[in-house]
Design a protein around this motif. Structure first.
Motif, PDB file in Angstrom:
ATOM      1  N   MET A 122     -12.829   2.270   6.450  1.00 34.75           N
ATOM      2  CA  MET A 122     -12.844   2.381   7.905  1.00 34.75           C
ATOM      3  C   MET A 122     -14.058   3.202   8.287  1.00 34.75           C
ATOM      4  SD  MET A 122      -9.172   2.581   9.489  1.00 34.75           S
ATOM      5  CE  MET A 122      -8.813   4.249   9.073  1.00 34.75           C
TER       6      MET A 122
ATOM      7  N   LEU B  57      -6.137  -2.831   9.445  1.00 36.00           N
ATOM      8  CA  LEU B  57      -5.678  -1.442   9.506  1.00 36.00           C
ATOM      9  C   LEU B  57      -4.670  -1.170   8.391  1.00 36.00           C
ATOM     10  CD1 LEU B  57      -5.597   1.261  11.061  1.00 36.00           C
ATOM     11  CD2 LEU B  57      -3.735   0.302  12.428  1.00 36.00           C
TER      12      LEU B  57
ATOM     13  N   LEU C  18      -8.944   5.506  15.853  1.00 41.33           N
ATOM     14  CA  LEU C  18      -8.659   4.081  16.075  1.00 41.33           C
ATOM     15  C   LEU C  18      -9.025   3.618  17.482  1.00 41.33           C
ATOM     16  CD1 LEU C  18      -5.253   3.719  14.191  1.00 41.33           C
ATOM     17  CD2 LEU C  18      -7.586   3.528  13.317  1.00 41.33           C
TER      18      LEU C  18
ATOM     19  N   LEU D 180       1.164   3.888  12.250  1.00 40.19           N
ATOM     20  CA  LEU D 180       0.964   2.439  12.141  1.00 40.19           C
ATOM     21  C   LEU D 180       1.955   1.686  13.021  1.00 40.19           C
ATOM     22  CD1 LEU D 180       0.419   2.254   8.273  1.00 40.19           C
ATOM     23  CD2 LEU D 180      -1.222   1.460  10.000  1.00 40.19           C
TER      24      LEU D 180
ATOM     25  N   ASN E 184     -11.152   1.538  18.343  1.00 40.53           N
ATOM     26  CA  ASN E 184     -11.375   0.083  18.445  1.00 40.53           C
ATOM     27  C   ASN E 184     -10.065  -0.695  18.581  1.00 40.53           C
ATOM     28  OD1 ASN E 184     -10.894   0.742  15.716  1.00 40.53           O
ATOM     29  ND2 ASN E 184     -11.767  -1.195  15.026  1.00 40.53           N
ATOM     30  N   PHE E 185      -8.922  -0.014  18.391  1.00 41.72           N
ATOM     31  CA  PHE E 185      -7.622  -0.628  18.686  1.00 41.72           C
ATOM     32  C   PHE E 185      -7.169  -0.266  20.104  1.00 41.72           C
ATOM     33  CE2 PHE E 185      -7.829  -0.721  14.146  1.00 41.72           C
ATOM     34  CZ  PHE E 185      -7.106  -1.842  13.772  1.00 41.72           C
TER      35      PHE E 185
ATOM     36  N   ARG F 123     -17.344  -2.201  15.739  1.00 45.93           N
ATOM     37  CA  ARG F 123     -16.459  -2.611  14.649  1.00 45.93           C
ATOM     38  C   ARG F 123     -15.645  -3.840  14.977  1.00 45.93           C
ATOM     39  NH1 ARG F 123     -13.015   2.607  13.869  1.00 45.93           N
ATOM     40  NH2 ARG F 123     -14.212   3.666  15.465  1.00 45.93           N
TER      41      ARG F 123
ATOM     42  N   GLU G 213      -6.235   1.134   3.116  1.00 42.22           N
ATOM     43  CA  GLU G 213      -6.086   1.913   1.884  1.00 42.22           C
ATOM     44  C   GLU G 213      -6.021   0.928   0.714  1.00 42.22           C
ATOM     45  OE1 GLU G 213      -5.157   5.478   1.620  1.00 42.22           O
ATOM     46  OE2 GLU G 213      -6.027   5.544   3.620  1.00 42.22           O
TER      47      GLU G 213
ATOM     48  N   ARG H 162       0.874  -1.171   0.000  1.00 35.54           N
ATOM     49  CA  ARG H 162       0.000   0.000   0.000  1.00 35.54           C
ATOM     50  C   ARG H 162       0.911   1.220   0.000  1.00 35.54           C
ATOM     51  NH1 ARG H 162      -2.540   1.742   5.712  1.00 35.54           N
ATOM     52  NH2 ARG H 162      -2.251   3.795   4.771  1.00 35.54           N
ATOM     53  N   LYS H 163       0.298   2.364  -0.161  1.00 33.30           N
ATOM     54  CA  LYS H 163       1.056   3.603  -0.140  1.00 33.30           C
ATOM     55  C   LYS H 163       0.983   4.173   1.273  1.00 33.30           C
ATOM     56  CE  LYS H 163      -0.820   7.361  -1.350  1.00 33.30           C
ATOM     57  NZ  LYS H 163      -1.539   8.498  -1.901  1.00 33.30           N
TER      58      LYS H 163
END
Lengths: 620, 352
Positions: free
Chosen positions: B351, B327, A283, A250, A285-286, B319, B331, A240-241
Motif C-alpha cells: 500500500m 485492501l 485509506l 476492514l 482513496n477509499f 492510486r 498483507e 490472510r492474518k
C-alpha cells in the motif's frame, strides 16, 4: 538449508505455544509477528496474544518493562492463543521472571545467558542466578550466549553502531526459533530487505543475525530435537492474518462501500482502540475520512454530525472514553440517526489496565446513559470476527436508525488469527434510502419521525433535500413531527416506541446456534472474546462424553429470541465472563434463571483449562 | 432545488412559536438572520443551524432550515462532522457565553484552530439565563448573581481575544440593537470561506438587563465604542472628535482630534495576516478605552474539510479508487485448497 553436522531428532507435534519475552525495547512484538507470519504462510492455524506494558519504555531490564508475545501454531483448527506456553524465549532475567509462572511444567526455556549479570538480576529482583541455583530444574533450559554470538555474527558491517549491533539480537533468537520449528527464513528475509532498505547496515545486521541464529541451531549440541507442525486443514479459501482492530476497520470500510457511502471515522486516541484509526487513516482513496477530534466527546459529536449529513459514521474508543461519550450517545438515540460505536474494552475502573482486556463495559454499553436509552449491542468473538460484526453493526444501525455499539476487547484487538477473505463483490449491498420531496406528493406531509411499520425506523432525510427542511433535537418530542413537546402522552409514546424499535430487532437478528446437543446437563453461555476458550473446553468435554453444550452471544441487545428456550433445555447454565457477572445478572433478571457465574478480572483472557476445570467441577 | 432568487424572509420562518422572554435581544438576532439569509444566494435546503443548550440554542427551532438542537457545548463538534460528511452545506453554530466558552470551550477553540468552514454566532449576555441567573465566563469581576452573591471573583473571558488566540480566520463583534450593522456582519460572516466567529452583544432583560448599556445607550454609546472600518482611522465620539493613537510604549490611547495630526491615528486593517493589531484591538475595553465593534480580522486559509476532500481526490488520482479486494490482500496471503492441501501463495501487495 545447510548440511547437518549433528544428529537431529524430528518430532511431529499438533500444536505448540511459544512466548517471546524481553524488554520493551528488545523488539519482541516484531519477533513474534514475524514468527507468526511465517507459520501462517506455511499453512498452520495461528492465534497470538501480544502483551506489553502501558509504559512505552519502562526502565530497561525491570519487570515493569517486560514485553511479551505469545503465539499458538497448530496443525488443526485452534480458537485461542494457548493456555500455557511450551517454550519461553527470554531475552533477560526480568523476562524470565515475568513469564516463568505460566510456562508448562517441563517446558523449554531459551535464555540469553549474557544478560544474566549481577546488575540485571538485581533489576529483576532475583537474589540468586536462576540459571545456577537449580530453581529451573523442572524445565529444559537452553543457555545461549546470544548477545556474544550475535556480536560475532554481525561483526565488521561498515557503519553499524554498537547499539545497532545488539538491537539485532532479536533476529538471532528468531532464527534459532525458526530452526527449532523447521520454518523457512525467506519471508522474514524479504521483510527485512523491505523494512530496512534505507539503512543497509541494519538490514545486513538483521539478515546475518537471523541466519546465524538458524545455523546455531544446526550446529549447537544444545539443540538436538526439531519439531514439525504440519499445515492445518483449514476450510478452503484465500487467507490472510488479521488482528481484531484490523478486522473491525476492514468491516467498517466494507460496510461503507456496500452502501456506496464515505466512511467518516471520528475518534480520539485511546489504548487499545487507536489501531483502528491508524489502519483507516491512510485509506483516503477509499473515501475514508478520518478525524482525530480534540476529545472523546467531540469525536462522538462529530460522528452524529456526519450521520446527519448522510455518511457512514463511526467512532472507536475504550471504557473511559465511552463514559465521556455517553451524553452524546444519548443525543444520537433521540435523534435516531445511524452510526457505529466500537468499544475496545480494557481493564477498569477508571484508567485501570490500559493494555489488558476485560469485559466489564457490558452494563455501561447497555445502560450507561440517563433516561430510557436502549441501543443494540453486539460483541465480536474472535479477531477475524470483527469484520462481520462491524458490517452487521452498520446493517442494524441503518435498518433501525439507531446508534449501535460493537464490543471488542484488548485481547481481540491485538490478537491475530487467519481470516478467510470473502469476495467483496458477493456481499449483499447495504440498502440505504434517503427520502426526497417527490416521495411526499398528494398533500402527504414529510414527517421526520414517521415510523416504518416494518422496522419502526424513521426516515433518514438529509440536509440538501429540497422541501424536507426539519429540526431535530434532544428535547422530548411529538411523535411524527418531532416537534418539541412536553406532553405526557407524547413523551410516553416516544420512549416506548424507541424501546420497541430496538426490541423488534430480535425478529431480524439470527437465532442462536447451539454447539453440541440441544439438551443436556450443562450449557456454557458466553459472549465476546471468551469464545475460543469456551469452545475448546466444551469440545474437549463433549469428546470425553460429558453432556455439555455451548452457545455464544453475538447480540447482547436485543437477545436472540430463542435464548430463553435454549436455556430451558439444560439443567445448569454456566456463564464465564471477564467481569464480576454482568451478563449473568442480566440473564437472571430477564429469564429468572439461576445461572452460575464464573468471573475473572485479572487482565488476562480465560484459559481453556480454567473453563474445563469448572465444567469438571460442576459435572463431577 | 429551490430558486434562490425567490427566497424571502418568510421562507426562513418556521412554524414553531418563538418562546424567548418579551424584550430579549435574541428576537432581533433571529429577525436579522431571517432577513440576511435570502440575500446570500444559498438554497435554503443547504443551510443547517446547530446549537447547544441555553436560551440562544433554541434558535434552530425557529429557522425553517435544517437544524439540530444538540447538547450543552457540543454544537461545534456536530457541525464539524456534518461538514466532513457534506462540505457543500452552509453550517451555522448558535451558542452563548456559557455554552460556547464554559462547557464547550474546548470544542470552540479547536473548531476555530482547524478552520472548519462553519459560522459561529456567540450571543454574549454575560449570564446564564436558562438556568435562571448564575454568573458566566464572561461576567465581569464583581458581578452579583444567585451563585455569586458577593460578586464574581473570576476573571472574565474576552471572546474576541479567545477567538484570535485560537487562530480564527474571521472574527467580528456586533450588537443586538444595531440591526443594520448586525445584518452586515452576518452577511460577511457567511461569505467568508473558513471559520467565522461573531460575538453578538445580547441583552438578557430578565437576569442581566443593561449589561451592554455603555455601548448601546443612545446618550453615551458613541463615546464608549469605536466602529471598525477597514482602511479607516479609528475615530469615535458623539461629535467624532476623538481618535486612537499608539503610544511610544505601543499602548492604544485616546487623543483629541484637535490635538493631533490625523496621520498619527491608528488605521484598521481587517486583512492583515499578522494578528497583532486585531489582538490589540480586542483588548480595548470600557471604561478605559472605547469598545471596538466590527470586523477584527478576515484572512483566507485552506479549510479543514476541503483539505480532507483534496486528500481523498489526490489519493484516488494517484492510486485509483480503492478496491476492497486489494485492501483485503494488502498483507501476505495464502490459499488453502479444497482438500485442505496447502498451496503457498506469497503475494505481497504494497500500500502506498
Amino acid at each position: 538449508m545447510t548440511e547437518r553436522v549433528k544428529p537431529v531428532n524430528v518430532e511431529e507435534v499438533e500444536s505448540v505455544v511459544i512466548r517471546f519475552a524481553g524488554d520493551s525495547g528488545d523488539g519482541m512484538q516484531l519477533t513474534g509477528t514475524q514468527f507468526t507470519n511465517t507459520a501462517a504462510i506455511i499453512g498452520n492455524d495461528i492465534s497470538t496474544l501480544p502483551e506489553y506494558p502501558a509504559e512505552i519504555r519502562a526502565p530497561v531490564g525491570t519487570l515493569a518493562g517486560v514485553s511479551g508475545f505469545q503465539v499458538h501454531i497448530a496443525s488443526q483448527e485452534i480458537f485461542t492463543s494457548g493456555d500455557d506456553p511450551h517454550v519461553l524465549i527470554a531475552m533477560n532475567p526480568a523476562a524470565l521472571k515475568a513469564s516463568l509462572g505460566e510456562l508448562k511444567p517441563g517446558g523449554a526455556i531459551i535464555v540469553d545467558e549474557d544478560e544474566f549479570t549481577a546488575p540485571n538480576l538485581r533489576k529483576a529482583d532475583y537474589t540468586s542466578n536462576p540459571l545456577e541455583d537449580g530453581s529451573l530444574a523442572g524445565y529444559q533450559v537452553h543457555k545461549v550466549r546470544l548477545t556474544t554470538l550475535n556480536r560475532h555474527a554481525v561483526e565488521g558491517i561498515p557503519g553499524l553502531s554498537s547499539k545497532e549491533t545488539d538491537r539485532s539480537r532479536n533476529f538471532f533468537a528468531l532464527g534459532l526459533t525458526f530452526w527449532i520449528y523447521d520454518r523457512p527464513l525467506e519471508s522474514t528475509l524479504e521483510w527485512i530487505d523491505d523494512k530496512f532498505k534505507k539503512n543497509p547496515a541494519v538490514k545486513e545486521a538483521n539478515r546475518r543475525a537471523l541466519q546465524a541464529g538458524y545455523h546455531y541451531g544446526d550446529t549447537s549440541e544444545s539443540f538436538s530435537t526439531r519439531y514439525k507442525v504440519k499445515p492445518a486443514a483449514l476450510p478452503a479459501g484465500d487467507y490472510r492474518k488479521v488482528t481484531g482492530n484490523e478486522a473491525v476497520a476492514l468491516g467498517l470500510v466494507t460496510a461503507a462501500a456496500l452502501a456506496d457511502k464515505p466512511l467518516v471515522y471520528c475518534t480520539y486516541p485511546i489504548t487499545p482502540a487507536s489501531d483502528i484509526l491508524h489502519f483507516l487513516a491512510p485509506l483516503r482513496n477509499f473515501d475514508v475520512r478520518t478525524y482525530q477530534a480534540e476529545d472523546e466527546i467531540a469525536a462522538m459529536g462529530a460522528t452524529i454530525g456526519a450521520a446527519f449529513g448522510g455518511a457512514f459514521a463511526a467512532t472507536g474508543t475504550s471504557g473511559p472514553g465511552l463514559a465521556l461519550k455517553s451524553e452524546a450517545i444519548n443525543l444520537a438515540v433521540v435523534l435516531e440517526l445511524p452510526m457505529v460505536i466500537v468499544d475496545v474494552q480494557r481493564g477498569g475502573p477508571s484508567t485501570g489496565l490500559p493494555t489488558k482486556p476485560e469485559q466489564a463495559d457490558l452494563l455501561q454499553a447497555l445502560f450507561g446513559r440517563n433516561g430510557e436509552s436502549p441501543i443494540p449491542v453486539l460483541a465480536m468473538q474472535s479477531p477475524a470476527d470483527g469484520y462481520e460484526a462491524a458490517i452487521e453493526a452498520f446493517r442494524i444501525a441503518v435498518r433501525a436508525m439507531t446508534p449501535v455499539m460493537l464490543l471488542s476487547d484488548g485481547y481481540l484487538a491485538n490478537s491475530a488469527e487467519p481470516w478467510a477473505m470473502p469476495n467483496p463483490d458477493r456481499l449483499p449491498p447495504i440498502d440505504v434510502r434517503h427520502p426526497m420531496l417527490a416521495d411526499f406528493q398528494d398533500g402527504q406531509p414529510f414527517l421526520p419521525y414517521a415510523r416504518d411499520p416494518q422496522t419502526m425506523g424513521r426516515p433518514w432525510a438529509l440536509p440538501g433535500a429540497y422541501g424536507l427542511e426539519h429540526r431535530i433535537g434532544g428535547l422530548a418530542k411529538q411523535p411524527g413531527t418531532g416537534n418539541v413537546s412536553y406532553s405526557p402522552d407524547d413523551n410516553d409514546r416516544m420512549i416506548r416506541d424507541r424501546a420497541a424499535k430496538i426490541a423488534k430487532l430480535a425478529e431480524y437478528i439470527p437465532l442462536l446456534e447451539i454447539f453440541g446437543k440441544p439438551t443436556g446437563d450443562l450449557l456454557v453461555l458466553g459472549w465476546g472474546s471468551s469464545y475460543g476458550a469456551i469452545h475448546q473446553a466444551v469440545d474437549k468435554a463433549q469428546q470425553s462424553g460429558r453432556s455439555v453444550s455451548a452457545v455464544h452471544l453475538r447480540h447482547l441487545n436485543p437477545f436472540p429470541r430463542n435464548l430463553g428456550e435454549i436455556m430451558d433445555q439444560f439443567d445448569r447454565i454456566l456463564v464465564p465472563e471477564m467481569n464480576l457477572g454482568q451478563l449473568a445478572m442480566l440473564l437472571k433478571a430477564r429469564y429468572l434463571k439461576p445461572v452460575i457465574s464464573m468471573t475473572k478480572v485479572r487482565g488476562r483472557p480465560f484459559k481453556i483449562s480454567e473453563i474445563s476445570a469448572k465444567i469438571d467441577e460442576l459435572l463431577g | 432545488m429551490s430558486d434562490v432568487n425567490q427566497l424571502t424572509r418568510k421562507d426562513f420562518v418556521s412554524d414553531q412559536a418563538v418562546r424567548w422572554c418579551p424584550g430579549c435581544g435574541d428576537y432581533a438576532i433571529l429577525s436579522q438572520m431571517q432577513r440576511v439569509l435570502p440575500e446570500l444566494g444559498i438554497p435554503r435546503e443547504k443551510m443547517v443551524f446547530i446549537s447547544g443548550i441555553g436560551c440562544s440554542s433554541r434558535f434552530p427551532y425557529y429557522m425553517n432550515t435544517f437544524g439540530i438542537h444538540s447538547i450543552h457545548g457540543r454544537a461545534p463538534t456536530l457541525a464539524t462532522g456534518l461538514k466532513l460528511a457534506n462540505p457543500d452545506l452552509t453550517v451555522a453554530v448558535i451558542t452563548g457565553d456559557g455554552d460556547g466558552l464554559s462547557i464547550g470551550g474546548n470544542h470552540l477553540l479547536h473548531a476555530m484552530r482547524r478552520n472548519i468552514d462553519i459560522k459561529i454566532f456567540l450571543f454574549n449576555n454575560r449570564i446564564y439565563g436558562l438556568t435562571k441567573g448564575q454568573y458566566s465566563p464572561t461576567s465581569l469581576p464583581g458581578t452579583k448573581t444567585k451563585s455569586s452573591p458577593l460578586g464574581s471573583i473570576e476573571t472574565a473571558f474576552n471572546p474576541i481575544s479567545v477567538a484570535l488566540s485560537a487562530e480564527a480566520t474571521f472574527v467580528a463583534r456586533t450588537v443586538d440593537v444595531e440591526v443594520k450593522h448586525m445584518g452586515e456582519v452576518l452577511r460577511r460572516a457567511f461569505e467568508h470561506k473558513g471559520v467565522s466567529f461573531v460575538e453578538i452583544f445580547q441583552n438578557c432583560i430578565i437576569f442581566n438587563d443593561g449589561t451592554w448599556d455603555p455601548v448601546t445607550n443612545k446618550d453615551v454609546k458613541d463615546d464608549n465604542r469605536v466602529m471598525l472600518e477597514h482602511g479607516k482611522p479609528l475615530i469615535f465620539g458623539k461629535h467624532r472628535d476623538k481618535g486612537i493613537r499608539m503610544s511610544r510604549c505601543l499602548q492604544p490611547e485616546v487623543v483629541s482630534l484637535s490635538d493631533v495630526n490625523p496621520d498619527e491615528l491608528l488605521v484598521h486593517d481587517e486583512y492583515s495576516e499578522n494578528m497583532n493589531l486585531a489582538f490589540m484591538l480586542s483588548r480595548m475595553a470600557y471604561p478605559e478605552l472605547p469598545v471596538p465593534i466590527g470586523i477584527f480580522r478576515q484572512v483566507e486559509h485552506p479549510t479543514y474539510e476541503s483539505t480532507v476532500l483534496d486528500q481523498v481526490h489526490a489519493a484516488q488520482q494517484a492510486r485509483g479508487v480503492g478496491k476492497l479486494k486489494d485492501l483485503y490482500s494488502a498483507e501476505d496471503t495464502w490459499t488453502v485448497a479444497a482438500q485442505g492441501v496447502n498451496g503457498h501463495d506469497d503475494h505481497r501487495f504494497t500500500m502506498e
